[in-house]
Design a protein around this motif. Structure first.
Motif, mmCIF file in Angstrom:
data_model
loop_
_atom_site.group_PDB
_atom_site.id
_atom_site.type_symbol
_atom_site.label_atom_id
_atom_site.label_comp_id
_atom_site.label_asym_id
_atom_site.label_seq_id
_atom_site.Cartn_x
_atom_site.Cartn_y
_atom_site.Cartn_z
ATOM 1 N N LEU A 1 0.834 -1.206 0.000
ATOM 2 C CA LEU A 1 0.000 0.000 0.000
ATOM 3 C C LEU A 1 0.867 1.255 0.000
ATOM 4 O O LEU A 1 0.597 2.207 -0.742
ATOM 5 C CB LEU A 1 -0.924 -0.003 1.217
ATOM 6 N N LEU A 2 1.919 1.262 0.803
ATOM 7 C CA LEU A 2 2.829 2.410 0.837
ATOM 8 C C LEU A 2 3.481 2.624 -0.525
ATOM 9 O O LEU A 2 3.616 3.746 -1.004
ATOM 10 C CB LEU A 2 3.910 2.199 1.897
ATOM 11 N N GLY A 3 3.900 1.529 -1.148
ATOM 12 C CA GLY A 3 4.515 1.629 -2.472
ATOM 13 C C GLY A 3 3.557 2.175 -3.503
ATOM 14 O O GLY A 3 3.920 3.029 -4.325
ATOM 15 N N ALA A 4 2.321 1.701 -3.441
ATOM 16 C CA ALA A 4 1.321 2.139 -4.407
ATOM 17 C C ALA A 4 0.994 3.622 -4.255
ATOM 18 O O ALA A 4 0.923 4.366 -5.241
ATOM 19 C CB ALA A 4 0.047 1.299 -4.236
ATOM 20 N N VAL A 5 0.810 4.051 -3.007
ATOM 21 C CA VAL A 5 0.418 5.445 -2.751
ATOM 22 C C VAL A 5 1.474 6.427 -3.242
ATOM 23 O O VAL A 5 1.159 7.484 -3.802
ATOM 24 C CB VAL A 5 0.151 5.645 -1.238
ATOM 25 N N GLY A 6 2.739 6.085 -3.065
ATOM 26 C CA GLY A 6 3.795 7.034 -3.403
ATOM 27 C C GLY A 6 4.343 6.948 -4.806
ATOM 28 O O GLY A 6 4.956 7.901 -5.291
ATOM 29 N N PHE A 7 4.153 5.814 -5.475
ATOM 30 C CA PHE A 7 4.863 5.589 -6.735
ATOM 31 C C PHE A 7 4.506 6.602 -7.819
ATOM 32 O O PHE A 7 5.367 7.341 -8.306
ATOM 33 C CB PHE A 7 4.608 4.159 -7.234
ATOM 34 N N TRP A 8 3.243 6.661 -8.215
ATOM 35 C CA TRP A 8 2.885 7.527 -9.350
ATOM 36 C C TRP A 8 3.044 9.016 -9.030
ATOM 37 O O TRP A 8 3.740 9.727 -9.763
ATOM 38 C CB TRP A 8 1.465 7.242 -9.829
ATOM 39 N N PRO A 9 2.453 9.521 -7.930
ATOM 40 C CA PRO A 9 2.550 10.980 -7.736
ATOM 41 C C PRO A 9 3.969 11.468 -7.471
ATOM 42 O O PRO A 9 4.400 12.469 -8.061
ATOM 43 C CB PRO A 9 1.630 11.247 -6.538
ATOM 44 N N LEU A 10 4.713 10.778 -6.624
ATOM 45 C CA LEU A 10 6.015 11.300 -6.192
ATOM 46 C C LEU A 10 7.162 10.936 -7.131
ATOM 47 O O LEU A 10 8.086 11.723 -7.321
ATOM 48 C CB LEU A 10 6.336 10.784 -4.783
ATOM 49 N N ILE A 11 7.101 9.750 -7.722
ATOM 50 C CA ILE A 11 8.218 9.301 -8.555
ATOM 51 C C ILE A 11 8.003 9.644 -10.022
ATOM 52 O O ILE A 11 8.967 9.791 -10.770
ATOM 53 C CB ILE A 11 8.451 7.784 -8.383
ATOM 54 N N VAL A 12 6.743 9.805 -10.437
ATOM 55 C CA VAL A 12 6.487 10.025 -11.871
ATOM 56 C C VAL A 12 5.759 11.347 -12.154
ATOM 57 O O VAL A 12 6.278 12.204 -12.871
ATOM 58 C CB VAL A 12 5.688 8.845 -12.470
ATOM 59 N N PHE A 13 4.583 11.542 -11.586
ATOM 60 C CA PHE A 13 3.736 12.671 -11.985
ATOM 61 C C PHE A 13 4.394 14.020 -11.721
ATOM 62 O O PHE A 13 4.562 14.836 -12.638
ATOM 63 C CB PHE A 13 2.390 12.597 -11.264
ATOM 64 N N PHE A 14 4.773 14.298 -10.474
ATOM 65 C CA PHE A 14 5.366 15.600 -10.159
ATOM 66 C C PHE A 14 6.683 15.846 -10.890
ATOM 67 O O PHE A 14 6.891 16.935 -11.445
ATOM 68 C CB PHE A 14 5.549 15.762 -8.648
ATOM 69 N N PRO A 15 7.604 14.866 -10.932
ATOM 70 C CA PRO A 15 8.843 15.097 -11.685
ATOM 71 C C PRO A 15 8.605 15.412 -13.160
ATOM 72 O O PRO A 15 9.251 16.307 -13.727
ATOM 73 C CB PRO A 15 9.617 13.780 -11.526
ATOM 74 N N VAL A 16 7.678 14.678 -13.775
ATOM 75 C CA VAL A 16 7.379 14.908 -15.196
ATOM 76 C C VAL A 16 6.801 16.300 -15.409
ATOM 77 O O VAL A 16 7.212 17.038 -16.315
ATOM 78 C CB VAL A 16 6.417 13.817 -15.718
ATOM 79 N N GLN A 17 5.841 16.689 -14.573
ATOM 80 C CA GLN A 17 5.207 18.002 -14.737
ATOM 81 C C GLN A 17 6.184 19.146 -14.462
ATOM 82 O O GLN A 17 6.177 20.173 -15.152
ATOM 83 C CB GLN A 17 3.987 18.118 -13.810
ATOM 84 N N MET A 18 7.064 18.983 -13.462
ATOM 85 C CA MET A 18 8.060 20.022 -13.188
ATOM 86 C C MET A 18 9.064 20.127 -14.329
ATOM 87 O O MET A 18 9.485 21.223 -14.698
ATOM 88 C CB MET A 18 8.782 19.720 -11.867
ATOM 89 N N HIS A 19 9.427 18.994 -14.911
ATOM 90 C CA HIS A 19 10.361 18.989 -16.039
ATOM 91 C C HIS A 19 9.748 19.704 -17.244
ATOM 92 O O HIS A 19 10.417 20.508 -17.919
ATOM 93 C CB HIS A 19 10.714 17.548 -16.402
ATOM 94 N N ILE A 20 8.468 19.426 -17.504
ATOM 95 C CA ILE A 20 7.767 20.083 -18.621
ATOM 96 C C ILE A 20 7.759 21.596 -18.413
ATOM 97 O O ILE A 20 8.007 22.377 -19.340
ATOM 98 C CB ILE A 20 6.330 19.533 -18.754
ATOM 99 N N GLU A 21 7.501 22.014 -17.185
ATOM 100 C CA GLU A 21 7.442 23.445 -16.872
ATOM 101 C C GLU A 21 8.834 24.077 -16.949
ATOM 102 O O GLU A 21 9.007 25.172 -17.494
ATOM 103 C CB GLU A 21 6.850 23.635 -15.471
ATOM 104 N N GLN A 22 9.832 23.390 -16.405
ATOM 105 C CA GLN A 22 11.188 23.933 -16.382
ATOM 106 C C GLN A 22 11.759 24.099 -17.790
ATOM 107 O O GLN A 22 12.377 25.111 -18.121
ATOM 108 C CB GLN A 22 12.098 23.002 -15.560
ATOM 109 N N LYS A 23 11.548 23.106 -18.630
ATOM 110 C CA LYS A 23 12.109 23.119 -19.995
ATOM 111 C C LYS A 23 11.153 23.724 -21.027
ATOM 112 O O LYS A 23 11.490 23.782 -22.216
ATOM 113 C CB LYS A 23 12.470 21.689 -20.428
ATOM 114 N N GLN A 24 9.976 24.155 -20.538
ATOM 115 C CA GLN A 24 8.983 24.771 -21.423
ATOM 116 C C GLN A 24 8.675 23.873 -22.633
ATOM 117 O O GLN A 24 8.681 24.305 -23.788
ATOM 118 C CB GLN A 24 9.478 26.138 -21.891
ATOM 119 N N ILE A 25 8.407 22.622 -22.343
ATOM 120 C CA ILE A 25 8.084 21.653 -23.409
ATOM 121 C C ILE A 25 6.674 21.939 -23.910
ATOM 122 O O ILE A 25 5.717 22.015 -23.134
ATOM 123 C CB ILE A 25 8.194 20.214 -22.876
ATOM 124 N N LYS A 26 6.539 22.088 -25.191
ATOM 125 C CA LYS A 26 5.247 22.457 -25.782
ATOM 126 C C LYS A 26 4.267 21.288 -25.749
ATOM 127 O O LYS A 26 4.632 20.146 -26.005
ATOM 128 C CB LYS A 26 5.444 22.917 -27.227
#
Length: 473
Positions: free
Chosen positions: A403-428
């Motif tokens: 349960l701990l692995g499931a709760v943290g995997f997508w938002p913390l390891i994938v979603f936020f990093p991807v969205q911050m990267h898109i914003e930082q690099k201004q990916i269209k």
């Protein structure tokens, strides 16, 4: 003249050289210390559950999922490292926490969502570590019991006294003021994590070499009289959660980065530490998971050192569990300190003039001098007590870890990093890279949902099966 010459030779102490660019004390961490912190967090007792996960998935899916999760983690943790400073990864302003980074890159709503997931996960992990340590302490007693009375003897004991003892120890260690003071504890914990992982793998390898290995399958446990089709699916989902947890250190990555010296740039040092830490982690995972599955086959226990797949040599099984306990002691603090810090920072901002919250009182015990803060003492003690009580109420190892692995995997390891990267690099939007990143994020979201559902089902079944606070192992 002699006085002038003497003055010229005296070293002049410049306070500015002892401070970093943000005015704080100069950080001294490096790639090695960062790698040590990573290993302390990821090489937890969950690594001993990977053999069980392999048994549910089989050789093909089990090995593939571990490698895929590790590859995704390495990529996204490097994205997180680039967001430690804003807006420039090298010269921008520091973000001291994951939440701060999400706030400056993605805004307030995402900041709140991140905080709920991040600190909820940290709290959950400390509960999980309490469960794990008590199971290992009981396993030490069981190893001695089976050795003295035989393998068929009744050797079941309550976890509760051991959880209480572990909690008392954590109340004392929780008075360590901050993350920077934990390097010694983290180093010891990292060393012991390799100790028990190699003991588990070594015992599994010895079993296989002796020709006592059990039948395995390319596709995992087979459906039959003892395993319905629906149970097979639920266990596969839970296995994904176990592997996801084993790959996670996002909860403390910025706390680790905040210990690094500023040259070479923190992001470059952290990327090297990510590669080293995750590579070592993956090798260890493949060894523990693969050898454990080869040894026990379809009957692989939830934890190969505490589920008593091994009885002899009893002293080695006991030693492996001692290593687990020592590691849990250190890892608990590594995960709890960021949670402690955010609450104390909030209290400081709300009541900046309160002596109760902000003032420290020196206390000397023999040759040891420490600084006691009453707010820190009371709130951290209450937190550890509550976490211990919750652990005593539902001490279910595999399901809780999943349960701990499931709760943290997508938002913390994938979603936020991807969205911050898109914003930082201004990916269209609608560009090829944008589409690829969104597909990665959505696929990992599906993994999180399925793993969470499987874990909740497993916990609910166990709660119905055992009386609360009366579980015996």
């Amino acid at each position: 003249m002699e006085t002038e010459a003497a003055n010229k030779t005296l070293p002049v102490r410049d306070p500015a050289t002892e401070l970093d660019d943000d005015g704080r004390a100069k950080r001294t961490g490096n790639v090695f210390t960062a790698t040590t912190h990573i290993i302390t967090v990821v090489v937890g007792a969950g690594v001993l559950a990977l053999a069980w996960a392999m048994a549910q998935l089989g050789w093909i899916a089990g090995l593939a999922v571990m490698i895929i999760f590790a590859s995704i983690s390495m990529y996204t943790y490097n994205l997180i490292a680039d967001c430690y400073r804003y807006p420039d990864p090298v010269s921008g302003k520091r973000n001291y926490t994951y939440m701060q980074a999400v706030n400056v890159y993605l805004g307030g709503t995402m900041h709140v969502f991140c905080g709920a997931v991040l600190y909820g996960k940290l709290a959950g992990v400390t509960i999980g570590y309490t469960i794990t340590s008590s199971i290992s302490l009981v396993a030490i007693k069981k190893a001695i019991c089976f050795h003295q009375k035989g393998h068929d003897a009744y050797c079941k004991f309550s976890n509760n006294p051991y959880m209480i003892g572990f909690g008392i120890g954590q109340v004392l260690l929780s008075q360590i003021p901050n993350f920077h003071k934990l390097t010694w504890l983290s180093t010891i914990a990292a060393a012991t994590s390799f100790g028990y992982a190699f003991i588990g793998s070594g015992l599994s390898l010895a079993t296989v070499i002796a020709g006592k290995g059990q039948p395995t399958s390319l596709y995992g446990n087979k459906i039959g009289p003892d395993l319905s089709e629906s149970d097979k699916v639920w266990k596969v989902f839970s296995a994904l959660g176990n592997i996801a947890l084993a790959s996670s250190f996002a909860t403390v990555i910025y706390d680790i980065m905040d210990t690094l010296k500023s040259y070479p740039p923190e992001c470059k040092q952290m990327k090297k530490a990510n590669v080293l830490g995750i590579t070592l982690m993956t090798i260890l995972f493949l060894l523990c998971g693969g050898l454990g599955y080869a040894a026990f086959g379809h009957n692989t226990p939830g934890n190969i050192l505490t589920g008593f797949g091994f009885y002899e040599p009893f002293w080695l099984v006991a030693l492996g569990n001692v290593f687990i306990v020592v590691h849990m002691v250190g890892a608990y603090q590594v995960m709890a300190q960021p949670l402690f810090r955010v609450i104390e920072m909030g209290a400081n901002m709300a009541w900046p003039r309160s002596d109760f919250i902000n003032k420290g009182y020196p206390l000397k015990i023999g040759s040891l001098t420490c600084n006691i803060n009453f707010f820190r003492l009371i709130w951290r003690t209450i937190y550890v007590v509550v976490a211990t009580v919750i652990a005593m109420a539902m001490p279910f190892f595999n399901e809780f870890l999943a349960l701990l692995g499931a709760v943290g995997f997508w938002p913390l390891i994938v979603f936020f990093p991807v969205q911050m990267h898109i914003e930082q690099k201004q990916i269209k939007k609608t560009s090829l890279k944008w589409f690829v990143l969104q597909i990665l994020s959505f696929a990992c979201f599906l993994v999180t949902v399925t793993a969470a559902v499987g874990s909740v089902r497993g916990i609910s079944k166990n709660i119905n099966k055992y009386k609360i606070f009366m579980y015996k192992q």
